[in-house]
Design an enzyme around this catalytic site. Sequence first.
Site, PDB file in Angstrom:
ATOM      1  N   CYS A 183       0.815  -1.229   0.000  1.00 42.54           N
ATOM      2  CA  CYS A 183       0.000   0.000   0.000  1.00 42.54           C
ATOM      3  C   CYS A 183       0.845   1.275   0.000  1.00 42.54           C
ATOM      4  CB  CYS A 183      -0.913   0.037   1.219  1.00 42.54           C
ATOM      5  SG  CYS A 183      -1.586  -1.565   1.671  1.00 42.54           S
ATOM      6  N   HIS A 237      -8.672   3.141  -2.866  1.00 43.22           N
ATOM      7  CA  HIS A 237      -7.262   2.955  -2.491  1.00 43.22           C
ATOM      8  C   HIS A 237      -6.607   2.073  -3.551  1.00 43.22           C
ATOM      9  CE1 HIS A 237      -3.680   1.873  -0.412  1.00 43.22           C
ATOM     10  NE2 HIS A 237      -4.166   1.025   0.482  1.00 43.22           N
ATOM     11  N   CYS A 293      -1.017   2.978   6.331  1.00 42.48           N
ATOM     12  CA  CYS A 293      -0.689   1.632   6.787  1.00 42.48           C
ATOM     13  C   CYS A 293      -0.370   0.755   5.576  1.00 42.48           C
ATOM     14  CB  CYS A 293      -1.828   1.040   7.599  1.00 42.48           C
ATOM     15  SG  CYS A 293      -3.352   0.776   6.676  1.00 42.48           S
TER      16      CYS A 293
END
Length: 391
Positions: free
Chosen positions: A95, A347, A377
């Site tokens: 991520c 995302h 995160c």
Amino acid sequence: MTNQTRNVVVVDCLRTPMGRSKGGAFRHTRAEDLSAHLMKGILARNPQVNPSEIEDIYWGCVQQTLEQGFNIARNAALLAGLPIEIGAVTVNRLCGSSMQALHDGTRAIMTGDAEICLIGGVEHMGHVPMNHGVDFHPGMSKNVAKAAGMMGLTAEMLGKLHGISREQQDEFAARSHARAHAATLEGRFKNEILPTEGHAADGTLFQLDYDEVIRPETTVEGLSQLRPVFDPANGTVTAGTSSALSDGASAMLIMSEEKANELGLKIRARIKGMAIAGCDPSIMGYGPVPATQKALKRAGLAIEDMDVVELNEAFAAQSLPCAKDLGLLEVMDEKVNLNGGAIALGHPLGCSGARISTTLINLMEAKDAKYGLATMCIGLGQGIATVFERP
């Protein structure tokens, strides 16, 4: 390499609109197209920059297979018609990939190995699903709970540990959509979105210039009707309080402060501090807390000094504990995710780090802020953070 580190600055930052992964505007647009379009777009906005002077392109992408495989950074640069002498590398910190790309490019410039870098990232979650080809080593289960590879369950765990209620999560998610919708209507995303060609529902081509993932009709009442999706029996995390699935790319043009001044380019932000940190994979969503603490320490600043904060909304159950432990819960409406976040915008894994940094810089300018923080995160227990300073 030089003995002295140099100031690294962002002269421009840009992103595509966020396309809906299921049947959205980018369903016939490849990840390389989104990336190449941005690479060309950010250089077109900065004609003072000679593309041949770019040392390297750092491009984040998580699922490096199919159209995103075989070094998509280089493929996109070639597709964009950039000079063949420019290097390009695809970066993967899950991520945090495009924020890692920013850190890598920043370090290259700091040490004198580069003057100008183009950084960014992409993820087409409609074409290459998040779980495509994932094959964890069975031996990892000796050290890591199997469920730690299931992001929704880690959010459930973190939410439980911090006593985050279902109602708090629904309120946070509704806020994200409301703020993102307001930002769209008020034109607050205009300077950061590069209109991008997509396909309408009837198949005709059109220029998408807004995030089609936002659901303006979202309410706390509507969200409260959704069933928990990861732990149906005892859970609180729903699809509505999780980041949306979307397709998108983001880019930033960075260089040494001396080079920016030499070219007469406006310095939009300086990179003031950077950090990554590991945490327990079972609560991977907690990573922003130790990463932010490290980055602030390196910048010689405190969380109170941050005027604007972008905290990536992987899940409401994950964002709220981080905001709580970073001391941000009391200042959410003044400082945190003022234009909504990933719950509304999605995302796209490899894109998000540079995306939230781009949104942050635009918010800092709108508020005439001095310092800003972007943090997120990372699956399997990491966090990444960047502190920006406006000149």
